[in-house]
Design a protein around this motif. Structure first.
Motif, PDB file in Angstrom:
ATOM      1  N   PRO A   1       3.358  -5.094   4.150  1.00 24.24           N
ATOM      2  CA  PRO A   1       3.853  -3.821   3.622  1.00 24.24           C
ATOM      3  C   PRO A   1       3.153  -2.619   4.255  1.00 24.24           C
ATOM      4  O   PRO A   1       2.060  -2.736   4.809  1.00 24.24           O
ATOM      5  CB  PRO A   1       3.548  -3.919   2.128  1.00 24.24           C
ATOM      6  CG  PRO A   1       2.417  -4.884   2.035  1.00 24.24           C
ATOM      7  CD  PRO A   1       2.649  -5.882   3.124  1.00 24.24           C
TER       8      PRO A   1
ATOM      9  N   LEU B   1       2.279   1.998  -0.052  1.00 25.71           N
ATOM     10  CA  LEU B   1       1.459   1.539  -1.174  1.00 25.71           C
ATOM     11  C   LEU B   1       0.586   2.677  -1.717  1.00 25.71           C
ATOM     12  O   LEU B   1       0.399   2.804  -2.932  1.00 25.71           O
ATOM     13  CB  LEU B   1       0.577   0.365  -0.747  1.00 25.71           C
ATOM     14  CG  LEU B   1       1.286  -0.941  -0.351  1.00 25.71           C
ATOM     15  CD1 LEU B   1       0.255  -2.002  -0.001  1.00 25.71           C
ATOM     16  CD2 LEU B   1       2.203  -1.442  -1.457  1.00 25.71           C
TER      17      LEU B   1
ATOM     18  N   LEU C   1       6.779  -0.815  -8.409  1.00 24.11           N
ATOM     19  CA  LEU C   1       5.521  -1.350  -7.877  1.00 24.11           C
ATOM     20  C   LEU C   1       5.450  -2.873  -7.919  1.00 24.11           C
ATOM     21  O   LEU C   1       4.950  -3.498  -6.970  1.00 24.11           O
ATOM     22  CB  LEU C   1       4.336  -0.759  -8.658  1.00 24.11           C
ATOM     23  CG  LEU C   1       3.787   0.575  -8.152  1.00 24.11           C
ATOM     24  CD1 LEU C   1       4.753   1.711  -8.406  1.00 24.11           C
ATOM     25  CD2 LEU C   1       2.425   0.879  -8.762  1.00 24.11           C
ATOM     26  N   VAL C   2       5.892  -3.469  -9.011  1.00 26.38           N
ATOM     27  CA  VAL C   2       5.831  -4.934  -9.167  1.00 26.38           C
ATOM     28  C   VAL C   2       7.200  -5.413  -9.664  1.00 26.38           C
ATOM     29  O   VAL C   2       7.345  -5.794 -10.840  1.00 26.38           O
ATOM     30  CB  VAL C   2       4.694  -5.347 -10.125  1.00 26.38           C
ATOM     31  CG1 VAL C   2       3.357  -5.318  -9.424  1.00 26.38           C
ATOM     32  CG2 VAL C   2       4.646  -4.440 -11.358  1.00 26.38           C
TER      33      VAL C   2
ATOM     34  N   GLN D   1       7.328 -11.401  -0.511  1.00 27.73           N
ATOM     35  CA  GLN D   1       6.521 -10.198  -0.669  1.00 27.73           C
ATOM     36  C   GLN D   1       5.725 -10.314  -1.976  1.00 27.73           C
ATOM     37  O   GLN D   1       6.298 -10.505  -3.038  1.00 27.73           O
ATOM     38  CB  GLN D   1       7.408  -8.959  -0.709  1.00 27.73           C
ATOM     39  CG  GLN D   1       7.934  -8.505   0.646  1.00 27.73           C
ATOM     40  CD  GLN D   1       6.826  -7.932   1.542  1.00 27.73           C
ATOM     41  OE1 GLN D   1       5.808  -7.458   1.058  1.00 27.73           O
ATOM     42  NE2 GLN D   1       7.050  -8.012   2.849  1.00 27.73           N
TER      43      GLN D   1
ATOM     44  N   TYR E   1      -4.002  -1.651  -6.435  1.00 24.65           N
ATOM     45  CA  TYR E   1      -2.652  -2.082  -6.047  1.00 24.65           C
ATOM     46  C   TYR E   1      -2.749  -2.696  -4.660  1.00 24.65           C
ATOM     47  O   TYR E   1      -3.201  -2.046  -3.710  1.00 24.65           O
ATOM     48  CB  TYR E   1      -1.719  -0.879  -6.051  1.00 24.65           C
ATOM     49  CG  TYR E   1      -0.262  -1.200  -5.788  1.00 24.65           C
ATOM     50  CD1 TYR E   1       0.380  -2.256  -6.429  1.00 24.65           C
ATOM     51  CD2 TYR E   1       0.485  -0.426  -4.902  1.00 24.65           C
ATOM     52  CE1 TYR E   1       1.715  -2.538  -6.194  1.00 24.65           C
ATOM     53  CE2 TYR E   1       1.835  -0.682  -4.669  1.00 24.65           C
ATOM     54  CZ  TYR E   1       2.438  -1.746  -5.317  1.00 24.65           C
ATOM     55  OH  TYR E   1       3.779  -2.021  -5.079  1.00 24.65           O
ATOM     56  N   ASN E   2      -2.360  -3.966  -4.551  1.00 20.69           N
ATOM     57  CA  ASN E   2      -2.359  -4.565  -3.224  1.00 20.69           C
ATOM     58  C   ASN E   2      -1.088  -5.349  -2.969  1.00 20.69           C
ATOM     59  O   ASN E   2      -0.355  -5.716  -3.897  1.00 20.69           O
ATOM     60  CB  ASN E   2      -3.615  -5.426  -3.001  1.00 20.69           C
ATOM     61  CG  ASN E   2      -3.708  -6.613  -3.939  1.00 20.69           C
ATOM     62  OD1 ASN E   2      -2.778  -7.398  -4.070  1.00 20.69           O
ATOM     63  ND2 ASN E   2      -4.863  -6.749  -4.607  1.00 20.69           N
ATOM     64  N   GLY E   3      -0.814  -5.562  -1.702  1.00 21.76           N
ATOM     65  CA  GLY E   3       0.407  -6.271  -1.316  1.00 21.76           C
ATOM     66  C   GLY E   3       0.222  -7.015  -0.008  1.00 21.76           C
ATOM     67  O   GLY E   3      -0.669  -6.700   0.786  1.00 21.76           O
TER      68      GLY E   3
ATOM     69  N   ARG F   1       2.962  -8.633  -4.633  1.00 22.84           N
ATOM     70  CA  ARG F   1       2.356  -7.393  -5.106  1.00 22.84           C
ATOM     71  C   ARG F   1       1.508  -7.706  -6.349  1.00 22.84           C
ATOM     72  O   ARG F   1       1.898  -8.511  -7.194  1.00 22.84           O
ATOM     73  CB  ARG F   1       3.415  -6.341  -5.485  1.00 22.84           C
ATOM     74  CG  ARG F   1       4.319  -5.908  -4.351  1.00 22.84           C
ATOM     75  CD  ARG F   1       3.578  -5.062  -3.335  1.00 22.84           C
ATOM     76  NE  ARG F   1       4.511  -4.569  -2.322  1.00 22.84           N
ATOM     77  CZ  ARG F   1       4.845  -5.246  -1.222  1.00 22.84           C
ATOM     78  NH1 ARG F   1       4.328  -6.464  -0.999  1.00 22.84           N
ATOM     79  NH2 ARG F   1       5.693  -4.729  -0.358  1.00 22.84           N
ATOM     80  N   TRP F   2       0.377  -7.040  -6.432  1.00 21.30           N
ATOM     81  CA  TRP F   2      -0.483  -7.179  -7.611  1.00 21.30           C
ATOM     82  C   TRP F   2      -0.982  -5.799  -8.010  1.00 21.30           C
ATOM     83  O   TRP F   2      -1.398  -4.982  -7.177  1.00 21.30           O
ATOM     84  CB  TRP F   2      -1.659  -8.094  -7.310  1.00 21.30           C
ATOM     85  CG  TRP F   2      -2.590  -8.274  -8.485  1.00 21.30           C
ATOM     86  CD1 TRP F   2      -2.428  -9.130  -9.532  1.00 21.30           C
ATOM     87  CD2 TRP F   2      -3.810  -7.576  -8.719  1.00 21.30           C
ATOM     88  NE1 TRP F   2      -3.479  -9.014 -10.414  1.00 21.30           N
ATOM     89  CE2 TRP F   2      -4.340  -8.052  -9.943  1.00 21.30           C
ATOM     90  CE3 TRP F   2      -4.505  -6.588  -8.022  1.00 21.30           C
ATOM     91  CZ2 TRP F   2      -5.540  -7.586 -10.476  1.00 21.30           C
ATOM     92  CZ3 TRP F   2      -5.693  -6.110  -8.552  1.00 21.30           C
ATOM     93  CH2 TRP F   2      -6.203  -6.610  -9.774  1.00 21.30           C
TER      94      TRP F   2
END
Length: 301
Positions: free
Chosen positions: A233, A238, A99-100, A134, A222-224, A136-137
């Protein structure tokens, strides 16, 4: 006898008869008075008897009221979960790497009582040079409710908060293409919400999974985004990753309280409209994007 003597005798007889009549009259009056007094005495006696009966009934009523006031104190169902796991350890290393991938470690959120409220966030920026990056958080927040005789059971309070969190995720300002659906197999009840959000850094894809297990609510954000020319993405990718991570976090809560590693349902959900506190703040790749696209994730736990 002379006429005078006879006259005096007649007058005495007349006086005697008058006196006798008056005596009889006085006797009759006394009898009438006594006869009239008898009912009054009977009535007075009856009233006195009834009064005593009323006093007894009053005492009985008071005793009954006293017994009612001595009813048992109200009780509420005990909670199933009395502890929370360490928030930065609810996800495995392998899950975090997916994921991260560029996150070095999680950042634990502040809390005045870690046994009832905690959170952890991870930020990842995969820089591909001229091709862009890219971002991701990921944030996981945990909130545990205790039962309270005035507010209700811990499970009911958790259900109310669960519904508030879902509604917050659905109503983010500026969100586009909002979709939500049940996340089956995650806790006792769970909902996944997705939407798009345009920011100056790029187009973000947001996934929020809110899950409840007994008296604990897990909210995973969860965001990207694809930055500096990198592609955005996939929302479906996700979503799958967020659901998997939420199930893992729920299992960590169960395990912390002596249960098996499982995020499967165990009870039927119910609805309520009560409000509760919201969840932890999110992160982003720059100062301008330091708040999460999710409104519900922008408040402190």
């Amino acid at each position: 006898m002379s006429e005078g003597t006879m006259q005096r005798a007649a007058e005495r007889d007349q006086l005697d008869r008058r006196e006798q009549r008056e005596q009889r009259a006085r006797g009759l009056r006394r009898a009438l008075v006594c006869a009239a007094a008898v009912p009054v005495m009977l009535i007075a006696t009856a009233c006195t008897s009834d009064s005593g009966s009323d006093d007894g009934a009053g005492d009985s009523t008071k005793a009954s009221a006293s017994e009612s006031s001595a009813s048992p104190s109200p009780t509420v169902q005990a909670v199933a979960y009395k502890a929370l796991p360490e928030p930065c350890k609810v996800l495995t290393k392998n899950t975090l790497e997916v994921l991260v991938p560029k996150a070095k470690s999680g950042k634990e959120g502040s809390s005045d009582d870690a046994s009832t409220r905690s959170s952890c966030s991870w930020s990842s920026l995969d820089n591909n040079g001229v091709k862009g990056s890219q971002f991701r958080w990921l944030n996981v927040s945990l909130l545990r409710f205790d039962s309270d005789v005035t507010r209700g059971s811990g499970n009911q309070l958790a259900r109310e908060y669960f519904e508030t969190q879902v509604e917050d995720a659905r109503s983010v300002s500026g969100a586009k293409n909002v979709k939500s659906q049940p996340a089956t197999g995650v806790g006792d009840e769970a909902t996944a919400v997705r939407y798009d959000l345009k920011k100056k850094e790029g187009s973000f894809k947001q996934e929020t999974v809110v899950a409840r297990v007994e008296n604990v609510v897990v909210t995973l954000d969860y965001n990207g985004a694809g930055l500096a020319g990198e592609k955005t993405p996939s929302a479906d990718d996700l979503d799958k990753l967020a659901r998997k991570a939420a199930k893992e976090a729920v299992a960590a809560v169960t395990k912390e309280n002596g249960g098996a590693d499982a995020g499967t349902p165990s009870s039927t959900p119910s609805k309520s409209a009560s409000k509760s506190p919201s969840k932890s703040p999110s992160g982003s790749p720059s100062k301008a994007a330091s708040s999460s696209p999710s409104k519900s994730a922008s408040k402190k736990s």
